[in-house]
Design a protein around this motif. Structure first.
Motif, mmCIF file in Angstrom:
data_model
loop_
_atom_site.group_PDB
_atom_site.id
_atom_site.type_symbol
_atom_site.label_atom_id
_atom_site.label_comp_id
_atom_site.label_asym_id
_atom_site.label_seq_id
_atom_site.Cartn_x
_atom_site.Cartn_y
_atom_site.Cartn_z
ATOM 1 N N GLU A 189 0.934 -1.363 0.115
ATOM 2 C CA GLU A 189 -0.002 -0.096 0.006
ATOM 3 C C GLU A 189 0.863 1.066 -0.104
ATOM 4 N N TYR A 190 0.298 2.474 -0.342
ATOM 5 C CA TYR A 190 0.820 3.650 -0.040
ATOM 6 C C TYR A 190 0.400 4.164 1.520
ATOM 7 N N ALA A 191 1.366 4.944 2.103
ATOM 8 C CA ALA A 191 0.877 5.126 3.597
ATOM 9 C C ALA A 191 1.660 6.357 3.535
ATOM 10 N N PHE A 192 0.767 7.364 4.415
ATOM 11 C CA PHE A 192 1.124 8.634 4.767
ATOM 12 C C PHE A 192 1.699 8.771 6.303
ATOM 13 N N ARG A 193 2.520 9.505 6.396
ATOM 14 C CA ARG A 193 2.889 9.786 7.857
ATOM 15 C C ARG A 193 2.761 11.252 8.152
ATOM 16 N N VAL A 194 1.859 11.598 9.243
ATOM 17 C CA VAL A 194 1.742 13.053 9.494
ATOM 18 C C VAL A 194 2.820 13.625 9.967
ATOM 19 N N ILE A 195 3.357 14.827 9.421
ATOM 20 C CA ILE A 195 4.654 15.369 10.187
ATOM 21 C C ILE A 195 4.281 16.743 10.607
ATOM 22 N N ALA A 196 3.127 17.323 10.597
ATOM 23 C CA ALA A 196 2.695 18.721 11.231
ATOM 24 C C ALA A 196 1.042 18.206 11.278
ATOM 25 N N PRO A 197 0.836 19.449 12.214
ATOM 26 C CA PRO A 197 -0.641 19.198 12.609
ATOM 27 C C PRO A 197 -1.549 19.285 11.374
ATOM 28 N N VAL A 198 -2.682 18.430 11.402
ATOM 29 C CA VAL A 198 -3.514 18.466 10.098
ATOM 30 C C VAL A 198 -4.501 19.850 10.055
ATOM 31 N N PRO A 199 -4.621 20.355 9.074
ATOM 32 C CA PRO A 199 -5.273 21.714 8.846
ATOM 33 C C PRO A 199 -6.841 21.427 9.150
ATOM 34 N N ASP A 200 -7.408 22.490 9.304
ATOM 35 C CA ASP A 200 -8.732 22.807 9.575
ATOM 36 C C ASP A 200 -9.443 22.220 8.305
ATOM 37 N N THR A 201 -10.393 21.454 8.279
ATOM 38 C CA THR A 201 -11.184 20.989 7.281
ATOM 39 C C THR A 201 -11.780 22.090 6.520
ATOM 40 N N ALA A 202 -12.138 23.230 7.241
ATOM 41 C CA ALA A 202 -13.184 24.180 6.646
ATOM 42 C C ALA A 202 -12.186 25.308 5.909
ATOM 43 N N ALA A 203 -10.639 24.996 6.002
ATOM 44 C CA ALA A 203 -9.890 25.929 5.389
ATOM 45 C C ALA A 203 -10.304 25.831 3.817
ATOM 46 N N PHE A 204 -9.860 27.106 3.134
ATOM 47 C CA PHE A 204 -10.237 27.154 1.738
ATOM 48 C C PHE A 204 -8.868 26.297 0.909
ATOM 49 N N ASP A 205 -7.910 26.310 1.430
ATOM 50 C CA ASP A 205 -6.903 25.672 0.927
ATOM 51 C C ASP A 205 -6.470 24.415 1.706
ATOM 52 N N PHE A 206 -7.543 23.845 2.306
ATOM 53 C CA PHE A 206 -7.415 22.478 3.098
ATOM 54 C C PHE A 206 -6.364 21.325 2.535
ATOM 55 N N GLU A 207 -6.717 20.944 1.302
ATOM 56 C CA GLU A 207 -6.073 20.096 0.557
ATOM 57 C C GLU A 207 -4.655 20.329 0.361
ATOM 58 N N THR A 208 -4.341 21.629 -0.076
ATOM 59 C CA THR A 208 -2.978 22.039 -0.039
ATOM 60 C C THR A 208 -2.141 21.906 0.952
ATOM 61 N N ARG A 209 -2.789 22.441 2.043
ATOM 62 C CA ARG A 209 -2.170 22.297 3.362
ATOM 63 C C ARG A 209 -1.746 20.910 3.977
ATOM 64 N N LEU A 210 -2.795 20.295 3.652
ATOM 65 C CA LEU A 210 -2.743 18.635 4.052
ATOM 66 C C LEU A 210 -1.428 17.875 3.413
ATOM 67 N N ARG A 211 -1.385 18.295 1.980
ATOM 68 C CA ARG A 211 -0.357 17.603 1.328
ATOM 69 C C ARG A 211 1.121 18.158 1.971
ATOM 70 N N ASP A 212 1.147 19.360 2.538
ATOM 71 C CA ASP A 212 2.318 19.790 3.119
ATOM 72 C C ASP A 212 2.477 19.129 4.311
ATOM 73 N N SER A 213 1.366 18.501 4.848
ATOM 74 C CA SER A 213 1.556 17.972 6.558
ATOM 75 C C SER A 213 1.912 16.713 6.373
ATOM 76 N N VAL A 214 2.077 15.850 4.995
ATOM 77 C CA VAL A 214 2.322 14.399 5.329
ATOM 78 C C VAL A 214 3.498 14.130 4.458
ATOM 79 N N GLU A 215 4.301 12.939 4.725
ATOM 80 C CA GLU A 215 5.101 12.523 3.742
ATOM 81 C C GLU A 215 4.633 11.005 3.230
ATOM 82 N N LEU A 216 5.247 10.504 2.178
ATOM 83 C CA LEU A 216 4.750 9.265 1.539
ATOM 84 C C LEU A 216 5.650 8.130 2.003
#
Length: 244
Positions: A89-116
């Motif tokens: 499988e692909y796995a992600f490790r969280v490397i920073a607090p996950v962003p607020d899901t209501a943020a307009f740039d939620f997905e962009t910020r989440l990408r920056d919060s994980v490694e693969l």
């Protein structure tokens, strides 16, 4: 007051009788998540989550215990004659607090919060009929999670297509996968986004350091130890697990 399903699952983990299919009758998601929380509290720290987004059905969420997460190459002991499933499988490790899901740039910020990472999931069960059990009973049993083995992490992963992967998998002398494999659902990152939106504070929520696994590239083959699994995802890396 501890749910009797919690007691039954913990006893099964300690060598007691496995849960029959009848334990799945009338299970609600509310009760499933409550039992998952009780089991996790009894077993120790949560180290991440297993997640799937089946079409036309609610999201599947199950905690992974921290003591069941290994670095590759890993050696894992199973009971005599025990069958287990192996998933690359692909796995992600969280490397920073996950962003607020209501943020307009939620997905962009989440990408920056994980490694693969490339990962193996070891599928094990506390159920009497793991291959034929219903969806609710499987989720009650932490979606049959037994362990996760992690390869090396990639921080700069945004150029990798996580909706599919050129992958190779051998179990012993047999090659099970050698070519392009599709990630379940809409892809690994879409599955991660769905988890963050749905999880809330269940089992403590998603925290830095946690691992998220996103679905098998190779189906669910069952094997009996001793056997070594070797997997590789092109552009990401390899992972090795020996079952003893």
């Amino acid at each position: 007051m501890t749910d009797p399903l919690t007691k039954a699952l913990l006893e099964a983990r300690n060598g007691g009788p496995k849960l029959p299919d009848t334990y799945g009758e009338g299970l609600t998601r509310e009760r499933i998540f409550a039992v998952q929380t009780e089991v996790a509290s009894a077993l120790g720290s949560v180290g991440g989550f297993k997640v799937a987004c089946p079409p036309g059905a609610p999201i599947i969420i199950a905690p992974i215990m921290a003591h069941d997460i290994y670095e590759s190459p890993a050696k894992i002991s199973l009971s005599e004659g025990e069958e287990a499933g192996v998933e690359l499988e692909y796995a992600f490790r969280v490397i920073a607090p996950v962003p607020d899901t209501a943020a307009f740039d939620f997905e962009t910020r989440l990408r920056d919060s994980v490694e693969l990472l490339p990962a193996f999931e070891l599928v094990q069960s506390r159920l009497a009929n793991p291959k034929g059990a219903g969806a609710a009973l499987k989720m009650l049993d932490n979606q049959l999670n037994g362990a996760v083995v992690l390869g090396e992490a990639c921080r700069d992963w945004q150029g990798i297509d996580v909706t599919s992967g050129q992958a190779h998998l051998t179990l012993g002398d047999a090659t099970l996968l050698d070519g392009v494999a599709k990630v379940p659902g809409e892809g690994a990152f879409a599955t991660l986004c769905a988890l963050v939106r749905a999880l809330g504070d269940h089992c403590g929520g998603l925290q830095p350091g946690h691992i998220v696994i996103t679905g098998s590239l190779n189906g669910l083959p069952w094997v009996t130890p001793p056997i070594t699994a070797q997997g590789e995802i092109a552009g990401l890396g390899s992972v090795t697990m020996t079952l003893e």
